[in-house]
Design an enzyme around this catalytic site. Structure first.
Site, mmCIF file in Angstrom:
data_model
loop_
_atom_site.group_PDB
_atom_site.id
_atom_site.type_symbol
_atom_site.label_atom_id
_atom_site.label_comp_id
_atom_site.label_asym_id
_atom_site.label_seq_id
_atom_site.Cartn_x
_atom_site.Cartn_y
_atom_site.Cartn_z
ATOM 1 N N ASP A 99 41.224 34.472 39.494
ATOM 2 C CA ASP A 99 40.491 34.861 40.834
ATOM 3 C C ASP A 99 39.555 33.641 41.071
ATOM 4 O O ASP A 99 39.515 32.759 42.069
ATOM 5 C CB ASP A 99 40.028 36.109 41.137
ATOM 6 C CG ASP A 99 39.124 36.648 40.086
ATOM 7 O OD1 ASP A 99 39.179 35.953 38.980
ATOM 8 O OD2 ASP A 99 38.930 37.881 40.432
ATOM 9 N N ASP A 102 33.314 31.300 37.308
ATOM 10 C CA ASP A 102 32.052 31.247 37.570
ATOM 11 C C ASP A 102 31.229 30.467 36.397
ATOM 12 O O ASP A 102 30.991 29.397 36.256
ATOM 13 C CB ASP A 102 31.654 32.708 37.359
ATOM 14 C CG ASP A 102 30.029 33.199 38.033
ATOM 15 O OD1 ASP A 102 29.569 32.276 38.408
ATOM 16 O OD2 ASP A 102 29.698 34.234 37.341
ATOM 17 N N PHE A 151 28.075 35.555 45.797
ATOM 18 C CA PHE A 151 28.951 36.502 45.195
ATOM 19 C C PHE A 151 30.121 36.867 46.146
ATOM 20 O O PHE A 151 29.638 37.304 47.414
ATOM 21 C CB PHE A 151 28.173 37.839 44.815
ATOM 22 C CG PHE A 151 28.708 38.458 43.767
ATOM 23 C CD1 PHE A 151 28.813 38.423 42.413
ATOM 24 C CD2 PHE A 151 29.780 39.400 44.151
ATOM 25 C CE1 PHE A 151 29.531 38.888 41.499
ATOM 26 C CE2 PHE A 151 30.483 40.089 43.173
ATOM 27 C CZ PHE A 151 30.514 40.022 41.929
ATOM 28 N N ARG A 164 38.175 45.246 47.010
ATOM 29 C CA ARG A 164 39.262 43.938 46.499
ATOM 30 C C ARG A 164 40.550 43.955 47.661
ATOM 31 O O ARG A 164 41.093 43.057 47.557
ATOM 32 C CB ARG A 164 39.976 44.645 45.102
ATOM 33 C CG ARG A 164 39.269 44.741 43.985
ATOM 34 C CD ARG A 164 40.092 44.917 42.886
ATOM 35 N NE ARG A 164 39.226 45.297 41.574
ATOM 36 C CZ ARG A 164 38.885 44.462 40.716
ATOM 37 N NH1 ARG A 164 39.136 43.069 40.689
ATOM 38 N NH2 ARG A 164 38.151 44.862 39.569
HETATM 39 P P1 IMP Z 1 33.279 33.725 34.067
HETATM 40 O O1 IMP Z 1 33.617 34.125 32.655
HETATM 41 O O2 IMP Z 1 31.743 33.889 34.255
HETATM 42 O O3 IMP Z 1 33.697 32.406 34.404
HETATM 43 O O4 IMP Z 1 33.707 35.107 34.859
HETATM 44 C C1 IMP Z 1 34.621 35.008 35.724
HETATM 45 C C2 IMP Z 1 34.886 36.451 36.149
HETATM 46 O O5 IMP Z 1 33.926 37.011 36.717
HETATM 47 C C3 IMP Z 1 35.957 36.342 37.057
HETATM 48 O O6 IMP Z 1 37.220 36.510 36.674
HETATM 49 C C4 IMP Z 1 35.616 37.396 37.974
HETATM 50 O O7 IMP Z 1 36.246 38.747 37.610
HETATM 51 C C5 IMP Z 1 34.285 37.783 37.881
HETATM 52 N N1 IMP Z 1 33.288 37.019 39.112
HETATM 53 C C6 IMP Z 1 32.711 35.913 38.833
HETATM 54 N N2 IMP Z 1 32.080 35.626 40.069
HETATM 55 C C7 IMP Z 1 32.574 36.685 40.824
HETATM 56 C C8 IMP Z 1 32.537 36.832 42.423
HETATM 57 O O8 IMP Z 1 31.740 36.095 42.881
HETATM 58 N N3 IMP Z 1 33.004 37.884 42.806
HETATM 59 C C9 IMP Z 1 33.913 38.928 42.080
HETATM 60 N N4 IMP Z 1 34.148 38.694 40.693
HETATM 61 C C10 IMP Z 1 33.417 37.406 40.159
HETATM 62 MG MG MG Z 2 38.508 38.113 36.939
#
Ligand code: IMP
Ligand code: MG
Length: 174
Positions: A99, A102, A151, A164
């Protein structure tokens, strides 16, 4: 329970259009098909469902679920697999469907773990890329929308499991 202070960032129509374009590109890049799509639960479930219905090549689907380790080891960039795929990906073309990116920690770690199983190729498709929050170097091969930060909820994305179900993506307002 529902989040009150939020505004639409990507409309239903914008998402539909972008998902179609991504599916076109992916279909062109894998003309022989036989692609294994791995959706990252839970957030990617809606994006994955829309994407596969626009692909013009045959594919099989599977799902994986990952979770960060405790805060002390987050810097190590490792995630734990809570639910593994059931497909043998050795020698196959694999596309991870996520999805949102981040920090990049989840996808970087998942890519490393899945590469150990020796797929023929392994690429990543993400609906949204939050570019300014990276803590590890990571670039997806296909990206729907890019933004700096914020966010987001809706279209599969949640805040504490809320929101969701919306067909559009919202940004939560401070
Ligand atoms: P990362 O490991 O920090 O890249 O995290 C990615 C995961 O964090 C994604 O798969 C999402 O589940 C969650 N995530 C990161 N940013 C958001 C956001 O803005 N809204 C909802 N979920 C997020
Ligand atoms: Mg995710």
């Amino acid at each position: 329970m529902e989040i009150q202070k939020k505004k639409v960032l990507y409309s239903k129509e914008e998402i539909r259009q972008r998902v179609c374009e991504m599916a076109e590109k992916i279909s062109r890049d894998y003309p022989e098909g036989d692609l294994v799509l791995i959706g990252v639960l839970k957030g990617a479930f809606i994006f994955m469902a829309d994407l596969v219905r626009k692909l013009k090549v045959p594919c099989v689907i599977d799902f994986i679920r990952a979770a960060s380790y405790g805060s002390s080891s987050v810097t190590s960039g490792e995630v734990k697999i809570l639910k593994d795929i059931e497909t043998d990906i050795r020698g196959r073309d694999v596309l991870i469907v996520e999805d949102i990116i981040d920090t990049g920690i989840t996808l970087k770690s998942l890519v490393r773990k899945l590469k150990e199983r020796e797929p023929r190729s392994l690429k990543v498709c993400a609906l949204i890329d939050k570019r300014l929050r990276r803590r590890v170097v990571f670039e997806a091969d296909y990206v729907g929308f890019s933004l700096d930060d914020g966010f987001l909820v809706g279209y599969g994305l949640d805040f504490n499991e809320m929101s969701r179900f919306h067909p559009e993506v919202y940004v939560i307002e401070e």
